[in-house]
Structures are given as structure tokens and as C-alpha cells.
Design an enzyme around this catalytic site. Structure first.
Site, short mmCIF file in Angstrom:
data_model
loop_
_atom_site.label_atom_id
_atom_site.label_comp_id
_atom_site.label_asym_id
_atom_site.label_seq_id
_atom_site.Cartn_x
_atom_site.Cartn_y
_atom_site.Cartn_z
N THR A 68 2.14 -11.31 -3.72
CA THR A 68 3.54 -11.07 -4.11
C THR A 68 4.47 -11.87 -3.21
OG1 THR A 68 2.75 -8.81 -4.49
CG2 THR A 68 5.08 -9.23 -4.89
N ASP B 285 8.17 -8.98 2.25
CA ASP B 285 6.72 -8.82 2.37
C ASP B 285 6.21 -7.94 1.23
OD1 ASP B 285 4.16 -8.97 3.37
OD2 ASP B 285 4.61 -8.05 5.30
N GLY C 198 -1.93 -4.36 4.77
CA GLY C 198 -3.07 -4.94 5.47
C GLY C 198 -4.24 -5.24 4.55
N GLU D 5 2.47 -8.90 10.49
CA GLU D 5 3.42 -8.26 9.56
C GLU D 5 4.16 -7.12 10.24
OE1 GLU D 5 1.19 -9.09 5.29
OE2 GLU D 5 0.74 -7.26 6.36
N LYS E 127 1.87 -0.12 -7.15
CA LYS E 127 1.84 0.20 -5.71
C LYS E 127 2.59 1.48 -5.36
CE LYS E 127 -0.29 -3.74 -4.95
NZ LYS E 127 0.11 -4.82 -4.10
C1 5RP Z 1 -1.39 -8.40 3.64
C2 5RP Z 1 -0.57 -7.33 3.03
C3 5RP Z 1 -0.07 -7.57 1.66
O1 5RP Z 1 1.31 -7.54 1.68
C4 5RP Z 1 -0.61 -6.50 0.75
O2 5RP Z 1 -2.02 -6.53 0.83
C5 5RP Z 1 -0.15 -6.69 -0.68
O3 5RP Z 1 -0.73 -7.83 -1.21
P1 5RP Z 1 -0.42 -8.32 -2.68
O4 5RP Z 1 1.02 -8.72 -2.69
O5 5RP Z 1 -1.36 -9.49 -2.87
O6 5RP Z 1 -0.72 -7.19 -3.62
O7 5RP Z 1 -0.28 -6.32 3.60
O8 5RP Z 1 -1.86 -8.02 4.90
#
Ligand code: 5RP
Length: 226
Positions: free
Chosen positions: A33, A85, A99, A107, A125
Site C-alpha cells: 500500500t 505507512d 510488521g 516503521e 485491515k
Molecule cells: C511492513 C508493514 C506493512 O505496512 C504491512 O505489512 C501492510 O502491508 P501491505 O500494505 O502490503 O498490506 O507493516 O512491515
């Protein structure tokens, strides 16, 4: 990633980058993302936006460099204006589990000194209680079995993360333990207990750190603020 999820992530990313202003210091998250947000920021920089950015992983650093986004180190700053993030889960209090991609240490460092922490995600999510996603716990390699045992002592079950048949290594060459506590009643207690185990470098519970969560939901966006 299916088309619906991809669209939701893109919509959230496009909305989030509207918060970035000229001359700001910007934290760049990690994951699929955050990738879309960094791509948008790259376009903005190409069109004249002046920022300095701090990446949260080697993967993000590589993407940002490829887009000519000016980068600085976290050691160069006391505060970050805005960070964008992703997350693996978020609840109604905007507490997070992060994570999944293994970048939790940087992060969390970045999130802790960020004035406006924006989390972007697809609609999957959002949860009532954190914990269906196992809590990533970054540990020094030689402490991993010890930490798994201590996690068991307080009712969890830890497994060292593997990738392609080997133990997964973080950018800092640590291991990740994915810890299952079931649905978590009190994330503050779990986070404190994890942080008290010798060998734990960082845990993936991001509590009271997110200011805004933006999700794509179908073709709409939803915004949650603390
Ligand atoms: C990486 C993270 C990511 O932000 C989390 O895993 C979400 O990932 P995605 O956007 O691919 O669903 O914490 O350490």
C-alpha cells in the site's frame, strides 16, 4: 492481490498524499500500500514538490531512489512532519498491528517522531479486536528460542518466520517471531510484556501512534481520525 484490493489501496494512497506540503520532512512506509503512495509522491516530486523523505526499509529506499525522491536519514531530524505507512490490522482506537513485511523497527522509530502519522489500507485491515494477524516481534537471532518460550509463559505461541525455506531476516539481520495471542483484550499489556523480554528489539503493536487511517472501501474512501 485482486483488483478490488488493489483499487482500495490506490484510493487510500491517493487521498493520503494530499496531506504532504512543500518543504516537509516525509516518512515513507513499507509494503504494497505504501508502494502506491511512494509512486504518487514520486510524481509530485517530478512536478516540483520539494520534500526530504525518510524511508523505513531497504525496499522503500530503493523505490524512492528510483523516483528521485530526496532522502535523508532519521538521524538528521528531530521530528517528521508526515508519514504515510500501511498496516496489517487497525481497530476503532486506531491501534495497529504492523510488521507483516518485516520493517517494523524503522516503521516504529519513524512513527514515534512523526507529527501526523497517516495509515493507508484496504478495507480488509479493519478489525474489532487486534490479533487475528499474528503480532510480529523482531528479535536478535540468538534469542529467538528463548523469546518463543517467554511468549508461551504468558499464553502466546511464537513461531520464527521463514521465507523460501530459511529464516526470514530483517534489514538489520534480525529474526521475526510471529506471535499468536488470539484476539487481544489488552494490547498495551501484551506490548509491555513483549518489550520486557530480553532479546526483543521491537514489537508490531503500534499503539497510540496513528493519527489518521484512510482506507479504500470499494470505490469510496473512508477516513478515521483519532
Ligand atoms: C511492513 C508493514 C506493512 O505496512 C504491512 O505489512 C501492510 O502491508 P501491505 O500494505 O502490503 O498490506 O507493516 O512491515
Amino acid at each position: 492481490m485482486n483488483d478490488k484490493i488493489k483499487l482500495e489501496k490506490k484510493l487510500a494512497a491517493k487521498e493520503a498524499v494530499k496531506h504532504i506540503k512543500d518543504k516537509q520532512i516525509v516518512g515513507l512506509g513499507t509494503g504494497s500500500t505504501a508502494y502506491f503512495a511512494i509512486a504518487e509522491i514520486g510524481e509530485m516530486v517530478k512536478n516540483g514538490l520539494k520534500i526530504n523523505a525518510i524511508p523505513t526499509s531497504a525496499q522503500t529506499e530503493e523505490q524512492a531512489k528510483s523516483l528521485n525522491i530526496p532522502l535523508i536519514s532519521i538521524d538528521d531530524v528531530d521530528k517528521i512532519d508526515v508519514t504515510i505507512d500501511g498496516t496489517d490490522e487497525f481497530d476503532a482506537k486506531l491501534n495497529l498491528i504492523k510488521g507483516g513485511g518485516g520493517a517494523l523497527l524503522k516503521e516504529k522509530m519513524v512513527a514515534k517522531i512523526t507529527k501526523k502519522q497517516i495509515i493507508i489500507a484496504d478495507s480488509s485491515k479493519k478489525v474489532e479486536k487486534l490479533g487475528a494477524f499474528k503480532v510480529p516481534v523482531e528479535v536478535l537471532q540468538f534469542t529467538s528460542d528463548y523469546v518463543c518460550k517467554r511468549i508461551e509463559d504468558f499464553g502466546g505461541k511464537g513461531r520464527i518466520r521463514r521465507k523460501d525455506g530459511n529464516y526470514f531476516l530483517t534489514d538489520e539481520k534480525n529474526y521475526i517471531i510471529d506471535a499468536d495471542f488470539g484476539l487481544i483484550e489488552n494490547p498495551y499489556e501484551v506490548s509491555d510484556k513483549l518489550n520486557n523480554i530480553e532479546g526483543v528489539v521491537c514489537n508490531g503493536l503500534f499503539l497510540d501512534l496513528a493519527d489518521i487511517v484512510i482506507i479504500g472501501n470499494g470505490e469510496e474512501i473512508e477516513i478515521f481520525e483519532r
